[in-house]
Every structure is written in structure tokens, then in C-alpha cells.
Design a protein around this motif. Sequence first.
Motif, PDB file in Angstrom:
ATOM      1  N   LEU A   1      -3.089   2.506  -6.256  1.00  0.00           N
ATOM      2  CA  LEU A   1      -1.952   2.656  -6.438  1.00  0.00           C
ATOM      3  C   LEU A   1      -1.036   2.998  -7.297  1.00  0.00           C
ATOM      4  N   SER A   2      -1.272   4.079  -8.195  1.00  0.00           N
ATOM      5  CA  SER A   2      -0.622   5.253  -8.658  1.00  0.00           C
ATOM      6  C   SER A   2      -0.896   6.573  -7.228  1.00  0.00           C
ATOM      7  N   ARG A   3      -1.211   6.018  -6.156  1.00  0.00           N
ATOM      8  CA  ARG A   3      -1.072   7.296  -5.141  1.00  0.00           C
ATOM      9  C   ARG A   3       0.425   7.367  -4.760  1.00  0.00           C
ATOM     10  N   PRO A   4       1.130   5.564  -4.129  1.00  0.00           N
ATOM     11  CA  PRO A   4       2.609   6.186  -3.897  1.00  0.00           C
ATOM     12  C   PRO A   4       3.543   5.747  -4.990  1.00  0.00           C
ATOM     13  N   GLY A   5       2.844   5.263  -6.503  1.00  0.00           N
ATOM     14  CA  GLY A   5       3.766   5.431  -7.316  1.00  0.00           C
ATOM     15  C   GLY A   5       4.235   4.022  -7.367  1.00  0.00           C
ATOM     16  N   LEU A   6       4.788   3.917  -8.145  1.00  0.00           N
ATOM     17  CA  LEU A   6       5.688   2.166  -8.617  1.00  0.00           C
ATOM     18  C   LEU A   6       7.456   2.564  -7.937  1.00  0.00           C
ATOM     19  N   GLU A   7       7.426   3.346  -7.852  1.00  0.00           N
ATOM     20  CA  GLU A   7       9.010   3.343  -7.200  1.00  0.00           C
ATOM     21  C   GLU A   7       8.847   2.862  -5.692  1.00  0.00           C
ATOM     22  N   GLN A   8       7.910   3.655  -4.555  1.00  0.00           N
ATOM     23  CA  GLN A   8       7.288   3.226  -3.684  1.00  0.00           C
ATOM     24  C   GLN A   8       6.947   1.623  -3.534  1.00  0.00           C
ATOM     25  N   ILE A   9       5.904   1.501  -4.175  1.00  0.00           N
ATOM     26  CA  ILE A   9       5.371   0.257  -4.186  1.00  0.00           C
ATOM     27  C   ILE A   9       6.943  -1.383  -4.343  1.00  0.00           C
ATOM     28  N   LYS A  10       7.812  -1.112  -5.129  1.00  0.00           N
ATOM     29  CA  LYS A  10       8.905  -1.507  -4.924  1.00  0.00           C
ATOM     30  C   LYS A  10       9.283  -1.622  -3.592  1.00  0.00           C
ATOM     31  N   ARG A  11       9.747  -0.913  -3.212  1.00  0.00           N
ATOM     32  CA  ARG A  11      10.599  -0.622  -2.115  1.00  0.00           C
ATOM     33  C   ARG A  11       9.992  -1.197  -0.566  1.00  0.00           C
ATOM     34  N   ASN A  12       8.174  -1.600  -0.537  1.00  0.00           N
ATOM     35  CA  ASN A  12       7.634  -2.340  -0.218  1.00  0.00           C
ATOM     36  C   ASN A  12       8.117  -4.154  -0.748  1.00  0.00           C
ATOM     37  N   LEU A  13       8.054  -4.108  -1.339  1.00  0.00           N
ATOM     38  CA  LEU A  13       8.627  -4.826  -1.539  1.00  0.00           C
ATOM     39  C   LEU A  13       9.716  -5.929  -2.083  1.00  0.00           C
ATOM     40  N   SER A  14      11.199  -4.811  -1.354  1.00  0.00           N
ATOM     41  CA  SER A  14      12.192  -4.705  -1.860  1.00  0.00           C
ATOM     42  C   SER A  14      13.188  -5.848  -1.282  1.00  0.00           C
ATOM     43  N   GLN A  15      12.185  -6.484  -0.141  1.00  0.00           N
ATOM     44  CA  GLN A  15      12.391  -7.918   0.950  1.00  0.00           C
ATOM     45  C   GLN A  15      11.407  -8.786   0.811  1.00  0.00           C
ATOM     46  N   PRO A  16      12.232 -10.208   0.582  1.00  0.00           N
ATOM     47  CA  PRO A  16      10.675 -11.349   1.289  1.00  0.00           C
ATOM     48  C   PRO A  16      10.066 -11.084   1.433  1.00  0.00           C
TER      49      PRO A  16
ATOM     50  N   ASN B   1       2.854 -11.448  -9.289  1.00  0.00           N
ATOM     51  CA  ASN B   1       3.925 -11.603  -8.343  1.00  0.00           C
ATOM     52  C   ASN B   1       5.220 -11.008  -8.201  1.00  0.00           C
ATOM     53  N   ARG B   2       5.029 -11.345  -7.154  1.00  0.00           N
ATOM     54  CA  ARG B   2       6.035 -10.747  -6.807  1.00  0.00           C
ATOM     55  C   ARG B   2       7.643  -9.790  -7.285  1.00  0.00           C
ATOM     56  N   GLU B   3       7.601 -10.954  -8.158  1.00  0.00           N
ATOM     57  CA  GLU B   3       9.241 -10.456  -9.388  1.00  0.00           C
ATOM     58  C   GLU B   3       8.318 -10.061 -10.165  1.00  0.00           C
ATOM     59  N   ASP B   4       7.482  -9.866 -11.208  1.00  0.00           N
ATOM     60  CA  ASP B   4       6.189  -9.722 -11.909  1.00  0.00           C
ATOM     61  C   ASP B   4       6.006  -7.914 -11.303  1.00  0.00           C
ATOM     62  N   TRP B   5       5.955  -7.664  -9.997  1.00  0.00           N
ATOM     63  CA  TRP B   5       6.245  -6.417 -10.000  1.00  0.00           C
ATOM     64  C   TRP B   5       7.791  -5.078  -9.445  1.00  0.00           C
ATOM     65  N   LEU B   6       8.925  -6.355  -9.419  1.00  0.00           N
ATOM     66  CA  LEU B   6       9.664  -6.051  -9.107  1.00  0.00           C
ATOM     67  C   LEU B   6      10.133  -5.636 -10.457  1.00  0.00           C
ATOM     68  N   GLU B   7      10.310  -6.134 -11.336  1.00  0.00           N
ATOM     69  CA  GLU B   7      10.616  -6.115 -13.242  1.00  0.00           C
ATOM     70  C   GLU B   7       9.270  -4.880 -13.963  1.00  0.00           C
ATOM     71  N   LEU B   8       8.183  -4.383 -13.204  1.00  0.00           N
ATOM     72  CA  LEU B   8       7.603  -3.218 -13.807  1.00  0.00           C
ATOM     73  C   LEU B   8       8.347  -2.496 -14.427  1.00  0.00           C
ATOM     74  N   ASP B   9       8.090  -1.896 -15.775  1.00  0.00           N
ATOM     75  CA  ASP B   9       9.069  -0.341 -15.581  1.00  0.00           C
ATOM     76  C   ASP B   9       7.512   0.981 -15.543  1.00  0.00           C
ATOM     77  N   GLU B  10       8.213   1.858 -15.571  1.00  0.00           N
ATOM     78  CA  GLU B  10       6.683   2.775 -15.349  1.00  0.00           C
ATOM     79  C   GLU B  10       5.802   3.157 -16.371  1.00  0.00           C
ATOM     80  N   ALA B  11       6.397   2.997 -17.677  1.00  0.00           N
ATOM     81  CA  ALA B  11       5.497   2.779 -18.701  1.00  0.00           C
ATOM     82  C   ALA B  11       4.462   1.655 -18.619  1.00  0.00           C
ATOM     83  N   THR B  12       4.670   0.836 -18.613  1.00  0.00           N
ATOM     84  CA  THR B  12       3.565  -0.441 -18.055  1.00  0.00           C
ATOM     85  C   THR B  12       2.721  -0.260 -16.777  1.00  0.00           C
TER      86      THR B  12
END
Length: 305
Positions: free
Chosen positions: A287-302, A266-277
Motif C-alpha cells: 500500500l505504500s506504493r500509491p501512498g496515503l493520498e492516493q488511497i484517500k482519493r480511491n475512497l473519496s466517494q462512497p 473501515n472507510r472512516e478510519d482510512w480517511l482520518e488516517l495521517d501520514e505518520a500513522t
Amino acid sequence: MNLINLSVAARRLGFDACGVAPVDVLTGEKEALLRWIEKGFHAGMGYMARNVEKRENPALLVEGARSVIVTLTNYYTPRQQEKSVPVVARYAYGKDYHIVLKERLFRLLAFLKEMSGRDVRGRCFVDSAPVFEHEWARRAGLGWIGRNTLLVNPRLGSYCFIGVIISDLEFSSYSQPEERDFCGTCRRCVEACPTGALSPHEVNANLCISYNTIEQKGEIPLAVKEKMGQRFFGCDACQEACPWNGKAVLHHVGEFQPNEWLMRMNREDWLELDEATFETRFKDSPLSRPGLEQIKRNLSQPPLL
């Protein structure tokens, strides 16, 4: 080289369809690309404006090129993510298709070298080089280019990856190009696009959810954000609306089996994810193409619905 032998070998390697077209200079496609770029519809994809001459002429990619071999690989699955979790496009459910298809294309090229009895000059391409893949697929008889700019195969629909081998092999016969357009008067894909990015046979990447969630490095425009819904990586809206995809069947590629983490996080799972995991769970994933930081950007707002 015999076209039948090529088709048999391609199917043994797991490709769902294969055809071959003689090399030609794609002047019309180059001119259409330049008009699209002039409108600014390529957005931040500056690479689309580079190597235009190589897109037009395959002989600039492979010296002495005589044939363009095109393969289709079905990736469709009727399975969907759990309800109320952030949504990714179906193509990203499993392993990165670039890796899977490149390995198969190299094996197909090795077969061509063995069958021809000579050192064939050839290169393999999977959506990462200046190649007009969709037009070559049409010329190789694998389908027509739909209003959403995707290749539509009458048997498989549009949930297909395109792989290309440009070689100096000459074939005794070539596939018949698909000159018909079976979209007819249908506009369902255009009407289904959440942001209005689609017009017939053209995409404005500035408005495209796929571009904005995967390649856009800056902030996603509010006009797009408002229409994304639960999507955070890619968009299948135009494909889901296409009547030809009503015939789509389950793929048979083990590497494309859905990543179970992806299907239920879910959204919270993604936002709490760390780079190693993230690296552990999604190694060799699209999903490795944009990377975790950009994924979190996409999910940064409801999501705005």
C-alpha cells in the motif's frame, strides 16, 4: 548445473516451485506486446513501451545469459477482511512481495555460485524490470497462461508471485515447457471482471480496477468507479472466479501474514488516517506504493454498487 539440486535448494529457501528454461529470443511475445500497446491498452503505464528489446532478449539484461530460472511463491490465504470494510487484493495483505522474494532470490543465486564453483553472472527480478515473467514461467514448466493473463499452476492455482533469475549458467537439462492450456472453454474469469477489462488473454488497463486504484495518477474514470464496489486497492475478481483456485492452499510465508489494521479498518478510519500513522502501520506494505493520498482519493466517494 543440475536441475534437481536447484529444485531442492529453491524449496529449502521457501519457494513453492522452481523450473529453468534455456535463454531464447521471445519475438512472438514482443510482437503481441507491441499490438497491445498500439491499442492503448497499457493506459498510463508508459514504461511498458520502453526497453521492449530487453524484454525480447534476456541477453540484453545479463551478458552471456544462458538460463532463466523461475520460482513461484504461493501467497493465498482463505482469510478475508471484515465485512463492510474497504477491500484490498490478497497479495497486499502482508509485507511487500518485492522485498521478500528479492531476498530469497539473492540467496538462491548465491547457492548457484557456490555449487558451480565460479563467479556466476546473474540478476534477480521481481515484477519490476522488462521481463516476460509469465512466458518464462510457462517455459520453465510451472503452468500455463490463463485467459486472465495470469500464470496458472495446476497445484497452486494463480495466487503466486513469480521470481526470476537470469544467469550465464548452463544446465545439464531443462524443465519441460507447459504446452497445454487447461482453461479449456472456461470463461469465468472474463465474465467475472466487474468492468469488462478482460478479453481472453488480454487486459485493457484503462478499465482495470487494479491499474486504476494503484497506478492511475489522475482521477478514476466514472465507468470504473461505478463498478469498483468496496475495492480500493487492486482486484481479485478474476482469480476468485477461476476453478483452479479452488485447489489453493494456505501459504507458509510468515511475512505474508495479514496486517491486522488492514483487515478491520473501515472507510472512516482510512480517511482520518495521517501520514505518520500510515507509515507506522503500513511500512514495507504494497500500500505504500500509491501512498496515503492516493488511497484517500480511491475512497473519496462512497462506493457505487
